[in-house]
Scaffold this active site. Structure first.
Site, PDB file in Angstrom:
ATOM      1  N   ASP A 220     -28.792  50.249  62.587  1.00 44.35           N
ATOM      2  CA  ASP A 220     -29.529  51.172  63.456  1.00 44.35           C
ATOM      3  C   ASP A 220     -30.241  52.256  62.640  1.00 44.35           C
ATOM      4  OD1 ASP A 220     -28.735  49.768  65.672  1.00 44.35           O
ATOM      5  OD2 ASP A 220     -27.298  51.255  66.387  1.00 44.35           O
TER       6      ASP A 220
ATOM      7  N   ARG B 243     -18.671  36.351  54.991  1.00 44.17           N
ATOM      8  CA  ARG B 243     -19.781  36.958  54.228  1.00 44.17           C
ATOM      9  C   ARG B 243     -21.129  36.292  54.543  1.00 44.17           C
ATOM     10  NH1 ARG B 243     -16.954  40.143  50.470  1.00 44.17           N
ATOM     11  NH2 ARG B 243     -14.964  39.165  49.939  1.00 44.17           N
TER      12      ARG B 243
ATOM     13  N   HIS C 138     -27.540  41.370  47.008  1.00 42.99           N
ATOM     14  CA  HIS C 138     -26.136  41.160  46.631  1.00 42.99           C
ATOM     15  C   HIS C 138     -26.080  40.591  45.224  1.00 42.99           C
ATOM     16  CE1 HIS C 138     -25.069  41.793  50.794  1.00 42.99           C
ATOM     17  NE2 HIS C 138     -26.072  41.006  51.103  1.00 42.99           N
ATOM     18  N   LEU C 139     -25.052  40.997  44.501  1.00 40.68           N
ATOM     19  CA  LEU C 139     -24.834  40.416  43.172  1.00 40.68           C
ATOM     20  C   LEU C 139     -24.410  38.953  43.301  1.00 40.68           C
ATOM     21  CD1 LEU C 139     -22.962  43.566  42.557  1.00 40.68           C
ATOM     22  CD2 LEU C 139     -24.339  42.800  40.634  1.00 40.68           C
ATOM     23  N   SER C 140     -23.458  38.717  44.187  1.00 36.19           N
ATOM     24  CA  SER C 140     -22.924  37.360  44.350  1.00 36.19           C
ATOM     25  C   SER C 140     -23.762  36.600  45.380  1.00 36.19           C
ATOM     26  CB  SER C 140     -21.470  37.436  44.803  1.00 36.19           C
ATOM     27  OG  SER C 140     -21.372  38.040  46.086  1.00 36.19           O
TER      28      SER C 140
ATOM     29  N   ARG D 233     -14.430  45.675  38.646  1.00 36.84           N
ATOM     30  CA  ARG D 233     -14.045  45.022  39.887  1.00 36.84           C
ATOM     31  C   ARG D 233     -14.388  43.527  39.836  1.00 36.84           C
ATOM     32  NH1 ARG D 233     -17.661  45.222  45.352  1.00 36.84           N
ATOM     33  NH2 ARG D 233     -16.176  44.163  46.680  1.00 36.84           N
TER      34      ARG D 233
ATOM     35  N   ALA E  39     -19.570  45.422  51.721  1.00 37.45           N
ATOM     36  CA  ALA E  39     -18.873  44.886  52.908  1.00 37.45           C
ATOM     37  C   ALA E  39     -19.522  45.344  54.212  1.00 37.45           C
ATOM     38  CB  ALA E  39     -17.408  45.291  52.866  1.00 37.45           C
TER      39      ALA E  39
ATOM     40  N   GLU F 132     -32.501  43.637  51.314  1.00 38.58           N
ATOM     41  CA  GLU F 132     -31.040  43.499  51.219  1.00 38.58           C
ATOM     42  C   GLU F 132     -30.725  42.731  49.941  1.00 38.58           C
ATOM     43  OE1 GLU F 132     -29.024  41.646  54.612  1.00 38.58           O
ATOM     44  OE2 GLU F 132     -27.663  40.663  53.189  1.00 38.58           O
TER      45      GLU F 132
ATOM     46  N   HIS G  25     -21.763  43.119  56.473  1.00 36.16           N
ATOM     47  CA  HIS G  25     -21.221  42.151  57.428  1.00 36.16           C
ATOM     48  C   HIS G  25     -20.644  42.810  58.674  1.00 36.16           C
ATOM     49  CE1 HIS G  25     -21.674  39.897  53.751  1.00 36.16           C
ATOM     50  NE2 HIS G  25     -20.702  40.583  53.157  1.00 36.16           N
TER      51      HIS G  25
ATOM     52  N   ASN H 236     -27.735  47.401  48.710  1.00 37.29           N
ATOM     53  CA  ASN H 236     -26.557  46.531  48.626  1.00 37.29           C
ATOM     54  C   ASN H 236     -25.489  47.248  49.428  1.00 37.29           C
ATOM     55  OD1 ASN H 236     -24.372  44.959  48.155  1.00 37.29           O
ATOM     56  ND2 ASN H 236     -24.562  44.921  45.915  1.00 37.29           N
TER      57      ASN H 236
ATOM     58  N   ARG I 208     -19.561  31.913  49.464  1.00 36.55           N
ATOM     59  CA  ARG I 208     -18.235  32.541  49.505  1.00 36.55           C
ATOM     60  C   ARG I 208     -17.611  32.407  50.896  1.00 36.55           C
ATOM     61  NH1 ARG I 208     -18.614  38.298  46.987  1.00 36.55           N
ATOM     62  NH2 ARG I 208     -16.336  37.983  46.989  1.00 36.55           N
TER      63      ARG I 208
ATOM     64  N   TYR J  88     -18.608  39.676  40.094  1.00 34.92           N
ATOM     65  CA  TYR J  88     -19.650  40.710  40.119  1.00 34.92           C
ATOM     66  C   TYR J  88     -20.235  41.062  38.751  1.00 34.92           C
ATOM     67  CZ  TYR J  88     -17.982  41.249  44.906  1.00 34.92           C
ATOM     68  OH  TYR J  88     -17.630  41.007  46.210  1.00 34.92           O
TER      69      TYR J  88
ATOM     70  N   PRO K 138     -19.679  50.448  49.631  1.00 39.08           N
ATOM     71  CA  PRO K 138     -18.297  50.609  49.192  1.00 39.08           C
ATOM     72  C   PRO K 138     -17.872  49.662  48.069  1.00 39.08           C
ATOM     73  CG  PRO K 138     -18.406  49.624  51.384  1.00 39.08           C
ATOM     74  CD  PRO K 138     -19.775  50.104  51.054  1.00 39.08           C
ATOM     75  N   ASN K 139     -17.105  50.213  47.168  1.00 40.55           N
ATOM     76  CA  ASN K 139     -16.482  49.521  46.028  1.00 40.55           C
ATOM     77  C   ASN K 139     -17.458  49.183  44.900  1.00 40.55           C
ATOM     78  OD1 ASN K 139     -13.800  49.416  47.209  1.00 40.55           O
ATOM     79  ND2 ASN K 139     -14.690  47.962  48.666  1.00 40.55           N
TER      80      ASN K 139
HETATM   81  C1  DQA Z   1     -21.617  42.130  47.725  1.00 41.90           C
HETATM   82  C2  DQA Z   1     -21.119  40.978  48.612  1.00 41.90           C
HETATM   83  C3  DQA Z   1     -20.288  41.516  49.773  1.00 41.90           C
HETATM   84  O1  DQA Z   1     -19.835  40.442  50.585  1.00 41.90           O
HETATM   85  C4  DQA Z   1     -19.084  42.268  49.243  1.00 41.90           C
HETATM   86  O2  DQA Z   1     -18.354  42.832  50.311  1.00 41.90           O
HETATM   87  C5  DQA Z   1     -19.420  43.290  48.218  1.00 41.90           C
HETATM   88  C6  DQA Z   1     -20.480  43.018  47.247  1.00 41.90           C
HETATM   89  C7  DQA Z   1     -22.369  41.632  46.473  1.00 41.90           C
HETATM   90  O3  DQA Z   1     -23.096  42.416  45.882  1.00 41.90           O
HETATM   91  O4  DQA Z   1     -22.208  40.470  46.078  1.00 41.90           O
HETATM   92  O5  DQA Z   1     -18.763  44.328  48.117  1.00 41.90           O
HETATM   93  O6  DQA Z   1     -22.544  42.911  48.486  1.00 41.90           O
END
Ligand code: DQA
Length: 154
Positions: free
Chosen positions: A86, A110, A99-101, A17, A76, A97, A79, A73, A106, A22, A9-10
């Site tokens: 599953d 997270r 993540h950009l950040s 964003r 959210a 797994e 978490h 990725n 943070r 990001y 999501p997002n």
């Molecule tokens: C994220 C980190 C997550 O905590 C966050 O909810 C995101 C992006 C990242 O790529 O840094 O939406 O997965």
């Protein structure tokens, strides 16, 4: 070799964003770059993004028997989602797994991932380059497995 890239999501809003966190690259640009990097290593990369947990679960299920490994990725859902955990366990495919950040630098919510302990590895904090590192790590793992399999059958 086939790899699936999943974005949660997002992440469709990447580039617009919170660019301070990001970065400025759009998801489309990240995906296009990764597809061509993968192709250079003779890897077919399929990309899927959804804001919906169930759609991500369904895409993971469809990967069973079709895909060799997953880059995820989960945003959210990383978490919160037992359903994604599953689904990944059900298809029993190796996954990375990413993540950009740097999620550990943070908010504390997270810091916990429901996916990390079953992952091949976790990449976090390198911006769009996290995708490249995750791809390289997964492909190297899959090639080693292929080589070990070929060795066993010789
Ligand atoms: C994220 C980190 C997550 O905590 C966050 O909810 C995101 C992006 C990242 O790529 O840094 O939406 O997965």
């Amino acid at each position: 070799m086939k790899v699936l890239l999943l974005n949660g999501p997002n992440l469709n809003l990447l580039g617009r964003r919170e660019p301070g966190i990001y970065g400025s690259a759009s998801l489309q640009a990240i995906e296009e770059d990764l597809v061509s990097r993968a192709a250079r290593q003779t890897v077919e990369l399929a990309c899927f993004q959804s804001n919906h947990e169930g759609a991500l679960v369904e895409r993971i299920q469809q990967a069973m028997g079709q895909i060799d490994g997953i880059l995820i990725n989960a945003a959210a859902y990383t978490h919160t989602s037992i359903a994604l955990r599953d689904a990944l366990a059900a298809v029993a495919l190796p996954y990375v797994e990413l993540h950009l950040s740097n999620v550990h630098a943070r908010e504390s919510f997270r810091h916990h991932s429901l996916l990390a302990d079953r992952a091949l590895g976790v990449v976090s904090g390198f911006g769009a380059h996290s995708y490249v590192m995750a791809l390289d790590g997964l492909v190297q793992h899959l090639r080693r497995k292929e080589d070990a399999g070929a060795g066993a059958s010789r």
